[in-house]
Design a protein around this motif. Structure first.
Motif, PDB file in Angstrom:
ATOM      1  N   GLN A 284       0.819  -1.205   0.000  1.00  0.00           N
ATOM      2  CA  GLN A 284       0.000   0.000   0.000  1.00  0.00           C
ATOM      3  C   GLN A 284       0.860   1.264   0.000  1.00  0.00           C
ATOM      4  OE1 GLN A 284      -3.357  -0.115  -0.345  1.00  0.00           O
ATOM      5  NE2 GLN A 284      -3.059  -2.324  -0.561  1.00  0.00           N
ATOM      6  N   THR A 285       2.139   1.085  -0.295  1.00  0.00           N
ATOM      7  CA  THR A 285       3.111   2.178  -0.289  1.00  0.00           C
ATOM      8  C   THR A 285       3.672   2.318  -1.700  1.00  0.00           C
ATOM      9  OG1 THR A 285       3.669   1.615   1.996  1.00  0.00           O
ATOM     10  CG2 THR A 285       5.196   3.048   0.827  1.00  0.00           C
ATOM     11  N   HIS A 286       3.428   3.463  -2.333  1.00  0.00           N
ATOM     12  CA  HIS A 286       3.658   3.611  -3.768  1.00  0.00           C
ATOM     13  C   HIS A 286       4.828   4.559  -4.062  1.00  0.00           C
ATOM     14  CE1 HIS A 286      -0.210   1.626  -4.742  1.00  0.00           C
ATOM     15  NE2 HIS A 286      -0.569   2.137  -3.574  1.00  0.00           N
ATOM     16  N   ARG A 287       5.785   4.034  -4.789  1.00  0.00           N
ATOM     17  CA  ARG A 287       6.943   4.851  -5.175  1.00  0.00           C
ATOM     18  C   ARG A 287       6.493   5.962  -6.119  1.00  0.00           C
ATOM     19  NH1 ARG A 287      12.696   2.622  -7.638  1.00  0.00           N
ATOM     20  NH2 ARG A 287      13.703   4.655  -7.802  1.00  0.00           N
ATOM     21  N   ILE A 288       7.078   7.149  -5.918  1.00  0.00           N
ATOM     22  CA  ILE A 288       6.731   8.277  -6.782  1.00  0.00           C
ATOM     23  C   ILE A 288       7.986   9.037  -7.159  1.00  0.00           C
ATOM     24  CG2 ILE A 288       6.240   9.853  -4.838  1.00  0.00           C
ATOM     25  CD1 ILE A 288       3.933  10.963  -6.727  1.00  0.00           C
ATOM     26  N   SER A 289       8.052   9.469  -8.404  1.00  0.00           N
ATOM     27  CA  SER A 289       9.155  10.286  -8.915  1.00  0.00           C
ATOM     28  C   SER A 289       8.582  11.630  -9.335  1.00  0.00           C
ATOM     29  CB  SER A 289       9.824   9.591 -10.115  1.00  0.00           C
ATOM     30  OG  SER A 289      10.851  10.408 -10.637  1.00  0.00           O
ATOM     31  N   SER A 290       8.925  12.675  -8.591  1.00  0.00           N
ATOM     32  CA  SER A 290       8.314  13.979  -8.841  1.00  0.00           C
ATOM     33  C   SER A 290       9.212  15.081  -8.300  1.00  0.00           C
ATOM     34  CB  SER A 290       6.942  14.053  -8.166  1.00  0.00           C
ATOM     35  OG  SER A 290       6.412  15.361  -8.245  1.00  0.00           O
ATOM     36  N   ALA A 291       9.169  16.235  -8.959  1.00  0.00           N
ATOM     37  CA  ALA A 291       9.906  17.407  -8.490  1.00  0.00           C
ATOM     38  C   ALA A 291       9.119  18.184  -7.438  1.00  0.00           C
ATOM     39  CB  ALA A 291      10.227  18.324  -9.672  1.00  0.00           C
ATOM     40  N   LEU A 292       7.889  17.776  -7.155  1.00  0.00           N
ATOM     41  CA  LEU A 292       7.079  18.460  -6.156  1.00  0.00           C
ATOM     42  C   LEU A 292       7.668  18.263  -4.759  1.00  0.00           C
ATOM     43  CD1 LEU A 292       3.489  17.507  -7.397  1.00  0.00           C
ATOM     44  CD2 LEU A 292       4.684  19.683  -7.725  1.00  0.00           C
ATOM     45  N   THR A 293       7.397  19.213  -3.861  1.00  0.00           N
ATOM     46  CA  THR A 293       7.863  19.109  -2.489  1.00  0.00           C
ATOM     47  C   THR A 293       7.079  18.045  -1.730  1.00  0.00           C
ATOM     48  OG1 THR A 293       6.310  20.738  -1.624  1.00  0.00           O
ATOM     49  CG2 THR A 293       8.396  21.580  -2.513  1.00  0.00           C
ATOM     50  N   ASP A 294       7.611  17.661  -0.562  1.00  0.00           N
ATOM     51  CA  ASP A 294       6.886  16.701   0.274  1.00  0.00           C
ATOM     52  C   ASP A 294       5.516  17.238   0.649  1.00  0.00           C
ATOM     53  OD1 ASP A 294       8.997  14.932   0.201  1.00  0.00           O
ATOM     54  OD2 ASP A 294       9.766  15.454   2.188  1.00  0.00           O
ATOM     55  N   ALA A 295       5.450  18.537   0.989  1.00  0.00           N
ATOM     56  CA  ALA A 295       4.167  19.136   1.361  1.00  0.00           C
ATOM     57  C   ALA A 295       3.180  19.070   0.206  1.00  0.00           C
ATOM     58  CB  ALA A 295       4.366  20.579   1.805  1.00  0.00           C
ATOM     59  N   GLU A 296       3.650  19.345  -1.007  1.00  0.00           N
ATOM     60  CA  GLU A 296       2.761  19.285  -2.172  1.00  0.00           C
ATOM     61  C   GLU A 296       2.285  17.864  -2.421  1.00  0.00           C
ATOM     62  OE1 GLU A 296       4.368  23.013  -4.880  1.00  0.00           O
ATOM     63  OE2 GLU A 296       5.517  21.145  -4.846  1.00  0.00           O
ATOM     64  N   LEU A 297       3.187  16.893  -2.320  1.00  0.00           N
ATOM     65  CA  LEU A 297       2.796  15.503  -2.555  1.00  0.00           C
ATOM     66  C   LEU A 297       1.868  14.993  -1.457  1.00  0.00           C
ATOM     67  CD1 LEU A 297       6.125  13.912  -3.845  1.00  0.00           C
ATOM     68  CD2 LEU A 297       4.054  14.390  -5.155  1.00  0.00           C
ATOM     69  N   ALA A 298       2.064  15.462  -0.216  1.00  0.00           N
ATOM     70  CA  ALA A 298       1.213  15.015   0.883  1.00  0.00           C
ATOM     71  C   ALA A 298      -0.207  15.554   0.776  1.00  0.00           C
ATOM     72  CB  ALA A 298       1.819  15.436   2.219  1.00  0.00           C
ATOM     73  N   SER A 299      -0.431  16.516  -0.111  1.00  0.00           N
ATOM     74  CA  SER A 299      -1.784  17.046  -0.291  1.00  0.00           C
ATOM     75  C   SER A 299      -2.644  16.138  -1.166  1.00  0.00           C
ATOM     76  CB  SER A 299      -1.721  18.451  -0.922  1.00  0.00           C
ATOM     77  OG  SER A 299      -1.317  18.385  -2.289  1.00  0.00           O
ATOM     78  N   PHE A 300      -2.043  15.144  -1.800  1.00  0.00           N
ATOM     79  CA  PHE A 300      -2.770  14.333  -2.768  1.00  0.00           C
ATOM     80  C   PHE A 300      -3.506  13.096  -2.236  1.00  0.00           C
ATOM     81  CE2 PHE A 300       0.318  16.208  -5.937  1.00  0.00           C
ATOM     82  CZ  PHE A 300      -0.621  16.804  -6.756  1.00  0.00           C
ATOM     83  N   PRO A 301      -2.865  12.204  -1.442  1.00  0.00           N
ATOM     84  CA  PRO A 301      -3.400  10.842  -1.302  1.00  0.00           C
ATOM     85  C   PRO A 301      -4.856  10.728  -0.883  1.00  0.00           C
ATOM     86  CG  PRO A 301      -1.187  10.938  -0.426  1.00  0.00           C
ATOM     87  CD  PRO A 301      -1.579  12.352  -0.730  1.00  0.00           C
ATOM     88  N   CYS A 302      -5.236  11.281   0.262  1.00  0.00           N
ATOM     89  CA  CYS A 302      -6.601  11.072   0.750  1.00  0.00           C
ATOM     90  C   CYS A 302      -7.632  11.775  -0.121  1.00  0.00           C
ATOM     91  CB  CYS A 302      -6.717  11.550   2.199  1.00  0.00           C
ATOM     92  SG  CYS A 302      -8.308  11.178   2.961  1.00  0.00           S
ATOM     93  N   ALA A 303      -7.431  13.080  -0.338  1.00  0.00           N
ATOM     94  CA  ALA A 303      -8.423  13.850  -1.097  1.00  0.00           C
ATOM     95  C   ALA A 303      -8.529  13.382  -2.539  1.00  0.00           C
ATOM     96  CB  ALA A 303      -8.061  15.340  -1.046  1.00  0.00           C
ATOM     97  N   CYS A 304      -7.392  13.226  -3.193  1.00  0.00           N
ATOM     98  CA  CYS A 304      -7.426  12.892  -4.620  1.00  0.00           C
ATOM     99  C   CYS A 304      -7.852  11.448  -4.869  1.00  0.00           C
ATOM    100  CB  CYS A 304      -6.060  13.165  -5.261  1.00  0.00           C
ATOM    101  SG  CYS A 304      -5.723  14.920  -5.509  1.00  0.00           S
ATOM    102  N   SER A 305      -7.434  10.534  -4.004  1.00  0.00           N
ATOM    103  CA  SER A 305      -7.880   9.150  -4.206  1.00  0.00           C
ATOM    104  C   SER A 305      -9.379   9.030  -3.934  1.00  0.00           C
ATOM    105  CB  SER A 305      -7.090   8.184  -3.321  1.00  0.00           C
ATOM    106  OG  SER A 305      -7.362   8.382  -1.947  1.00  0.00           O
ATOM    107  N   THR A 306      -9.872   9.780  -2.950  1.00  0.00           N
ATOM    108  CA  THR A 306     -11.318   9.789  -2.687  1.00  0.00           C
ATOM    109  C   THR A 306     -12.077  10.317  -3.901  1.00  0.00           C
ATOM    110  OG1 THR A 306     -10.994  10.096  -0.310  1.00  0.00           O
ATOM    111  CG2 THR A 306     -13.136  10.731  -1.210  1.00  0.00           C
ATOM    112  N   ALA A 307     -11.608  11.441  -4.449  1.00  0.00           N
ATOM    113  CA  ALA A 307     -12.276  12.034  -5.609  1.00  0.00           C
ATOM    114  C   ALA A 307     -12.180  11.131  -6.835  1.00  0.00           C
ATOM    115  CB  ALA A 307     -11.668  13.398  -5.916  1.00  0.00           C
TER     116      ALA A 307
END
Length: 361
Positions: A157-180
């Motif tokens: 349940q832990t997914h590798r990601i390659s992105s230039a976004l900051t940790d704070a920006e990436l942490a804004s995604f999982p719950c809200a975006c997966s729900t949507a």
């Protein structure tokens, strides 16, 4: 690869259902160790979500009938059913459904090559001992989550990601975006749809605007007027004020899909907006869970209703791919040190911002 791991860490412990006083910031919490099939993550950032507040105040209890803001001020929960699963929560609990971080150790059965990976953790996960396909847990509810310097999670349940976004920006995604994403996928959102989204300034709502547009749908969004410019920038073609009557503004049978995150008093007008054969989809009820339905609308208009919590297996992998390809963008309204979680949640409840608030350990 070996990374030095301390014995103690900073973390926030939820000690029971109640107000902010039940969140205890500590600097002497033992660092967890990953069991078989699990990984240890050094948390880079952790987003704040409605589910964190709802769980803390016991809003999921059937004894609570008001919206999240009023329930926070006058708790009426029964501890026995105050979690979203309807089962008692185990305290103390480290909350935090959103996690971006780095794997620093692995448990038995997990390749050591995973150490050093930058990852996102799935917020909704199949229960390890699931008896049926709908048996899910929330990271930070039925297990400890990301409001800490370190956390453990199942490797699958832990997914590798390659992105230039900051940790704070990436942490804004999982719950809200997966729900949507899970919600609109279940409702079959497509390029032929005109979609009405309520609560569009929140984490899930703003994600739904982007994700519906990504599928080619026309989006009409409801939110406070001061937030309209930001939401229009996410792709909403038309904006309605949160206090506006959508049926009066749009006309009867004007949209093919309603994505509702508010419910409450607006619900009957949303049903009136739906075309014959339309779909109503929900994953939240911050405006109040108890509402009124004229069942004749449901069957005479051939409507379909979708509730969405348990997530399809492809939801998180798809979301990671969207992020890596730049198809959706983060919307971070502010960051707080972990020690200031009380102030962060107080601002969260005011709903004066668009997007997500994020804690930094």
């Amino acid at each position: 690869m070996t990374i030095e791991i301390p014995e103690r860490m900073r973390a926030v412990l939820l000690t029971g259902h109640g107000g902010p006083e039940t969140l205890e910031y500590r600097e002497d919490v033992p660092v967890p160790r990953p069991g078989p099939g699990a990984v240890l993550i050094r948390v880079g950032a952790a987003g704040i979500n409605n589910t964190d507040i709802n769980t803390r105040i016991g809003w999921y209890s059937k004894a609570v009938s008001g919206d999240t803001e009023s329930a926070a001020g006058s708790l009426a929960a029964e501890d026995a059913d105050a979690s979203w699963t309807g089962r008692p929560l185990v305290f103390p609990r480290i909350q935090g459904a959103d996690c971006c971080g780095e794997i620093v150790a692995v448990g038995a059965g997990v390749p050591e090559a995973r150490i050093g990976e930058r990852v996102l953790v799935a917020s909704l996960q199949p229960a390890a001992d699931a008896a049926h396909p709908w048996d899910f847990i929330t990271f930070g509810s039925e297990c400890d989550g990301a409001f800490a310097e370190y956390t453990t999670a199942r490797s699958d349940q832990t997914h590798r990601i390659s992105s230039a976004l900051t940790d704070a920006e990436l942490a804004s995604f999982p719950c809200a975006c997966s729900t949507a994403e899970n919600l609109i996928a279940r409702a079959g959102c497509n390029a032929e749809d005109t979609v009405l989204i309520t609560g569009a300034s929140g984490g899930v709502g703003s994600a739904a605007v982007q994700l519906c547009r990504r599928r080619g749908a026309r989006v009409i969004a409801m939110a406070g007027r001061a937030k309209h410019d930001v939401i229009a920038g996410l792709g909403a073609e038309r904006l309605l004020d949160r206090g506006e009557d959508p049926a009066a503004a749009l006309g009867a049978e004007s949209v093919s899909l309603v994505v509702d995150l508010v419910a409450g008093e607006t619900f009957p007008a949303l049903i009136a907006c739906l075309k014959r054969g339309g779909r109503y989809a929900t994953a939240g009820a911050i405006g109040g869970p108890i509402t009124t339905l004229d069942v004749r609308d449901l069957y005479l208009k051939d409507l379909s209703f979708f509730g969405a919590t348990a997530q399809a297996a492809e939801t998180m992998p798809n979301l990671v791919a969207y992020i890596e390809r730049g198809e959706i963008r983060p919307l971070v309204a502010g960051t707080f040190p972990l020690a200031e979680i009380h102030a962060a949640q107080a601002l969260f409840l005011k709903k004066t911002f668009v997007g997500k608030l994020v804690l930094l350990p």
